[in-house]
Design an enzyme around this catalytic site. Sequence first.
Site, short mmCIF file in Angstrom:
data_model
loop_
_atom_site.label_atom_id
_atom_site.label_comp_id
_atom_site.label_asym_id
_atom_site.label_seq_id
_atom_site.Cartn_x
_atom_site.Cartn_y
_atom_site.Cartn_z
N LYS A 293 0.84 -1.19 0.00
CA LYS A 293 0.00 0.00 0.00
C LYS A 293 0.88 1.25 0.00
O LYS A 293 1.88 1.30 0.71
CB LYS A 293 -0.90 -0.02 1.24
N SER B 94 -9.24 3.06 3.04
CA SER B 94 -8.23 3.63 2.17
C SER B 94 -7.39 2.57 1.44
O SER B 94 -6.60 2.90 0.57
CB SER B 94 -7.31 4.54 2.97
N SER C 197 -9.97 0.90 7.26
CA SER C 197 -9.34 0.88 5.93
C SER C 197 -8.93 -0.50 5.42
O SER C 197 -8.56 -0.63 4.26
CB SER C 197 -8.12 1.81 5.92
#
Length: 499
Positions: free
Chosen positions: A74, A150, A174
């Site tokens: 990520k 996210s 997230s």
Amino acid sequence: MAGISYKEYDALGLAELVKKKEVTPRELVEEAIHRIETLNPELNAVIHKMYERARNDSVHEGRGRFAGVPMLLKDISQEIAGEPITSGSKALRPYRAKSDSEYVRRLKNTGVVFLGQTNVPEFGLMGITEPAHYGPCRNPWNSAHTPGGSSGGSAAAVASGMVPIAGANDGGGSIRIPAAYCGLFGLKPTRGRTPVGPRYGRLWQGASVEHVLTRSVRDSAAALDELAGEEKGAAFSAPPFEGSYLDTVNKPLDRPVRIAFSVQSPIGTEVHPACREAVMKTAKYLESIGHHVEEVDAPVHGKNIAISYLTMYFGEVAAALSTLEEALGRKAAYDDVEPATWLLGLLGRATTAEEFVLSLREWDRASYAMELFHETYAYYITPTTAFPPAKIGELEPKPLEKLAIQVMGKLGWGGLLKKAGIIEQIAEDNLKRTPFTQLANLTGQPAMSVPVHRTADGLPIGVQFMTARGREDLLFQMAAHLEQTELWLDVSQNPRFLR
């Protein structure tokens, strides 16, 4: 890879093929690259590619549980020395990581091969992934919809079969929100279970933790075995767990236990019928196999939790804007970031130290209340989200709202907004689609989203399970059991995975 279908195997399955020499790491890397290049133009899940690095890494004889398995990271906090990491912001384009994060270091020891980094909203602030700098990421089940955020890029990459496992982190949902929207398994570990250093000793005051998104429960458990452990300099440590999380996947589910569930939004907002139905269906099944299932709300003040979460959120955005000076060589300005990010930072600057401390005390009260709650109930079940995935652009501010944000941002009206009592409205507007996930972040409890339902038009719906701090083993046991039932959603049936 003659005779072997890459996308049909989870990470442990691919590692077993490598171990048996039925496939080479280089072949797996090339297949992953092929799938990224085929699917990414539509999904926009991968924003930084490290193909040559991955090819070089795949040549070496890897050792470890995931040796040779392709993986994506990520684009926030999961740093690889020498590679960019922008946190979804144009302001951080020049930045290059000076060293591997401890998260990356531990994963390297498993033998995974990193292919690149995935799309995130700016600074990981939203439950959708539509950064202005990189453009929106799209859901593999229906590309008109968001994969959540996210960790939206990671979820889209795993759900489409680009890779079987991808890096994720969770400061307010997230991991769990994208897992719910993309039909994946997503577990947020106990606070302090996984590493966050060396640049930080805590992320979001301990609300945010690192882990992965996966298709299978066993991949998540095996990854946690490798990531878990004490970290020098970290602000928090989790209760010790003796044994292997992977072993708990094969342990029969204890029964009967008492289970609480709720389908009511903790902030009093609407919950979509499909999200309610997902919980009710799961509760009914668990009752049918002998558990004592009761409808009981968590013993916390939902709106206070939401406001205390946002107080931290505002403060962290303000701090993030201040630290941009390191990358920019000057103080950050309005045009360096997205308008909403700047406005959130202004609200952070208008938040007092007293307010910040009082908000943390709200976290502590909730932590004690939930630990007592779990002395009675082994699990607490809610919808993961209050609504199915929104359409791309659906949550974009309207033109007049954009103008208002621009004016307020440029004039620095954070303090006036706070005095006008706007925080409660921001809490409702920001969290009404995802009001269930923040509690576990503030209390430090482990929580997971399991893919057990779909809407009438085929979009995935997740159900959240929470349990006491340090008891990820209970979550893995439950998830592994549900994974073998007809409730579990087969992610391989989505259109992009089938390509």
